[in-house]
Design a protein around this motif. Structure first.
Motif, short mmCIF file in Angstrom:
data_model
loop_
_atom_site.label_atom_id
_atom_site.label_comp_id
_atom_site.label_asym_id
_atom_site.label_seq_id
_atom_site.Cartn_x
_atom_site.Cartn_y
_atom_site.Cartn_z
N GLY A 172 -28.77 -51.59 -49.69
CA GLY A 172 -27.82 -50.77 -48.93
C GLY A 172 -27.27 -49.62 -49.74
N LEU A 173 -26.87 -49.90 -51.01
CA LEU A 173 -26.34 -48.84 -51.87
C LEU A 173 -27.40 -47.80 -52.20
CD1 LEU A 173 -23.96 -50.60 -54.44
CD2 LEU A 173 -23.36 -48.94 -52.67
N THR A 174 -28.63 -48.26 -52.44
CA THR A 174 -29.71 -47.32 -52.73
C THR A 174 -29.93 -46.39 -51.55
OG1 THR A 174 -30.81 -48.93 -54.18
CG2 THR A 174 -32.14 -47.11 -53.35
N LEU A 175 -29.90 -46.96 -50.34
CA LEU A 175 -30.07 -46.15 -49.14
C LEU A 175 -28.91 -45.17 -48.98
CD1 LEU A 175 -31.83 -45.65 -46.65
CD2 LEU A 175 -30.54 -47.43 -45.47
N LEU A 176 -27.67 -45.62 -49.25
CA LEU A 176 -26.50 -44.75 -49.14
C LEU A 176 -26.56 -43.62 -50.15
CD1 LEU A 176 -23.69 -44.07 -48.07
CD2 LEU A 176 -22.73 -45.70 -49.71
N TYR A 177 -26.80 -43.95 -51.43
CA TYR A 177 -26.91 -42.91 -52.46
C TYR A 177 -28.08 -41.97 -52.14
CZ TYR A 177 -23.82 -45.89 -55.29
OH TYR A 177 -22.78 -46.65 -55.77
N GLY A 178 -29.17 -42.56 -51.65
CA GLY A 178 -30.33 -41.75 -51.32
C GLY A 178 -30.04 -40.76 -50.22
N MET A 179 -29.26 -41.16 -49.22
CA MET A 179 -28.91 -40.24 -48.15
C MET A 179 -28.01 -39.12 -48.64
SD MET A 179 -30.47 -40.92 -45.39
CE MET A 179 -29.54 -39.73 -44.42
N ILE A 180 -27.10 -39.45 -49.57
CA ILE A 180 -26.22 -38.42 -50.15
C ILE A 180 -27.05 -37.36 -50.86
CG2 ILE A 180 -24.45 -38.00 -51.91
CD1 ILE A 180 -23.32 -40.78 -51.23
N ILE A 181 -28.09 -37.80 -51.59
CA ILE A 181 -28.96 -36.86 -52.31
C ILE A 181 -29.91 -36.15 -51.35
CG2 ILE A 181 -30.80 -36.71 -54.04
CD1 ILE A 181 -29.44 -39.09 -55.45
N THR A 182 -30.32 -36.86 -50.31
CA THR A 182 -31.29 -36.30 -49.36
C THR A 182 -30.76 -35.04 -48.68
OG1 THR A 182 -32.39 -38.40 -48.89
CG2 THR A 182 -32.44 -36.74 -47.14
N ILE A 183 -29.49 -35.04 -48.28
CA ILE A 183 -28.95 -33.91 -47.50
C ILE A 183 -29.08 -32.58 -48.22
CG2 ILE A 183 -26.87 -32.97 -46.42
CD1 ILE A 183 -26.07 -35.90 -45.79
N PRO A 184 -28.52 -32.41 -49.44
CA PRO A 184 -28.68 -31.11 -50.11
C PRO A 184 -30.12 -30.82 -50.51
CG PRO A 184 -27.64 -32.69 -51.58
CD PRO A 184 -27.70 -33.34 -50.24
N THR A 185 -30.88 -31.87 -50.82
CA THR A 185 -32.26 -31.65 -51.26
C THR A 185 -33.11 -31.07 -50.15
OG1 THR A 185 -32.10 -33.49 -52.83
CG2 THR A 185 -34.30 -32.74 -52.25
N VAL A 186 -33.01 -31.64 -48.93
CA VAL A 186 -33.83 -31.13 -47.84
C VAL A 186 -33.35 -29.76 -47.37
CG1 VAL A 186 -34.54 -33.42 -47.06
CG2 VAL A 186 -32.51 -32.36 -46.06
N ILE A 187 -32.07 -29.48 -47.53
CA ILE A 187 -31.58 -28.15 -47.14
C ILE A 187 -32.17 -27.08 -48.05
CG2 ILE A 187 -29.52 -26.68 -47.12
CD1 ILE A 187 -27.94 -29.09 -46.08
N ILE A 188 -32.18 -27.35 -49.35
CA ILE A 188 -32.69 -26.37 -50.31
C ILE A 188 -34.22 -26.26 -50.22
CG2 ILE A 188 -32.95 -25.84 -52.77
CD1 ILE A 188 -30.19 -27.16 -53.18
N ALA A 189 -34.91 -27.40 -50.18
CA ALA A 189 -36.38 -27.39 -50.14
C ALA A 189 -36.92 -27.07 -48.76
CB ALA A 189 -36.92 -28.74 -50.60
N GLY A 190 -36.05 -27.18 -47.73
CA GLY A 190 -36.48 -26.93 -46.36
C GLY A 190 -36.11 -25.56 -45.85
N PRO A 191 -35.00 -25.44 -45.08
CA PRO A 191 -34.66 -24.15 -44.47
C PRO A 191 -34.47 -23.00 -45.45
CG PRO A 191 -33.38 -25.94 -43.50
CD PRO A 191 -34.10 -26.53 -44.67
N ILE A 192 -33.83 -23.28 -46.61
CA ILE A 192 -33.59 -22.18 -47.57
C ILE A 192 -34.90 -21.70 -48.18
CG2 ILE A 192 -32.51 -21.61 -49.77
CD1 ILE A 192 -30.17 -23.40 -48.99
#
Length: 437
Positions: A172-192
């Protein structure tokens, strides 16, 4: 010396494809044989290693890729893709379509294996690009960035889930931490990042570019979404059932069976045959013709992916990943950075993110007790490192290149660079979390 021999093998592969213009599948076979000889694999084992690599990779992918292509073709031909594309454009508009693709990739990518998500969602990106005259790579990269991040960082994907078990981390914690990291990562590697790719020339496979139909001939929004995303819903349901079904339960074998991606895809294509085919007025021979055309279009993709599997297996059988990992494990540096670096180098040399992640775990696991590090963050550090710089020895590289029909140079400039951005931004996110928690 070992790394130099691996690089020489990859150089041969590049030269055969780019300079000699040899078919990528044949180039993979030749470079795999060269790698086997260079790295000391006994001559009698090279052929079997190549065959095992092809078999092990295609065994898990051929049903997924073929049925995914069939479903994607039917979704396009029936007008469902056009209906979905229209609804997304109504909500987000052309200006924010990359954000729509990113959101779709994250939501769908959490329960879905990468290859399944790719073959299901890329046709949607093509439909948007074709219908609204947008660059295909510009629309597609945000989607693939999201799929890549969820594949590398978030359970229940194979590598992160296995790492959680090896390090005795908390799922559960890995998934939570992973989601926190996922949001800025996909924004930078994706739309930007996608904003820099509008001039990349791409001619996606025509099989997923159906002609625009009149509004009256389109299936309903509910039918379109439910059928196109049925594999996602099935995987979510079976994942929940797996987590809540005891191994001793009489239902356990059945749940395990239906949760297999190949079975999920088979069920989905059978349902789609009726909801978007027979139920929409198509005759059965017409639906089967659509499936046949889709299969022909992905035949060479399957061979190229198989070739990548052959090279990966030769490098694995020669122990390259272990040699690299053991050499780096003596380096004095922050444990999270060390784990990321080991995974990154194995990924670059071997090609498989899953192999890179699991091999790194095998080296790092004995050292975890001596490290002052959060095991949940260790899982994420390895996950981000394992997706870096996908190139010629990675099946995902060729899947992207052939689906989007771009040059090798542009594949490196778009796909490979996107994966590297994911790895670097992801590591930064892990290190920031390490300072907070």
């Amino acid at each position: 010396m070992t790394i130099l021999l691996v690089l020489l093998s990859i150089l041969i592969l590049v030269l055969l494809i780019v300079w000699a213009k040899i078919n990528p599948f044949l180039a993979f076979l030749i470079s795999s044989i060269c790698a086997g000889f260079f790295l000391g694999l006994p001559a009698g084992e090279i052929a079997s290693s190549i065959q095992n690599g092809i078999g092990s990779l295609l065994g898990g992918l051929v049903i997924v890729i073929v049925t995914g292509a069939m479903l994607g073709k039917l979704v396009a031909e029936s007008g469902a893709a056009q209906r979905i594309a229209g609804s997304l454009m109504n909500v987000f508009g052309a200006k924010y379509i990359t954000w729509a693709m990113t959101l779709t990739g994250v939501v769908v990518g959490i329960p879905l294996f990468y290859s399944v998500g790719f073959v299901l969602l890329v046709p949607l990106a093509f439909t948007l690009a074709y219908q609204y005259k947008l660059p295909a790579v510009y629309v597609g990269i945000p989607l693939l960035a999201a799929l890549s991040v969820t594949h590398g960082l978030l359970p229940p994907h194979p590598a992160p889930a296995a790492l959680v078990g090896q390090f005795q981390a908390n799922m559960g914690l890995t998934l939570l931490y992973g989601m926190i990291i996922t949001i800025p990562t996909v924004i930078i590697a994706g739309p930007i990042f996608a904003k820099t790719l509008k001039k990349i020339s791409a001619k996606p496979l025509e099989t997923f570019q159906a002609e625009v139909k009149p509004e009256s001939e389109l299936p309903s929004i509910a039918n379109s979404y439910l059928t196109a995303l049925l594999p996602v819903f099935l995987l979510i349901i079976t994942t929940v059932l797996n987590l809540n079904t005891s191994e001793n339960s009489v239902l356990a074998p059945f749940v395990n069976f239906v949760s297999e991606p190949s079975i999920v895809m088979l069920i989905s294509i059978l349902v789609a045959t009726f909801t978007l085919g027979i139920g929409r007025g198509f005759k059965m021979p017409k639906v089967m013709d659509i499936y046949t055309i889709a299969t022909k279009d992905v035949a060479m993709i399957l061979l190229i992916v198989a070739g990548a599997g052959a090279l990966k297996q030769v490098l694995t059988d020669t122990g390259v990943s272990l040699i690299i990992a053991e050499a780096l494990s003596t380096w004095q540096m922050h444990p999270l950075i060390l784990a990321w670096l080991i995974a990154a180098l194995i990924r670059i040399c071997v090609g498989s993110a899953t192999v890179a992640g699991l091999t790194t775990a095998g080296i790092i696991a004995p050292l975890v007790s001596t490290m002052n590090v959060d095991p949940n963050l260790l899982v994420l550090a390895i996950g981000t490192g394992s997706v870096i710089f996908s190139h010629f020895n990675d099946s995902g590289f060729w899947l992207y290149k052939e689906y989007f029909n771009v040059s090798v140079k542009d594949t490196l400039k778009t796909w490979s660079l996107m994966e590297t951005i994911v790895a670097v931004v992801g590591l930064i996110g892990v290190l920031i979390l390490d300072q907070i928690i």
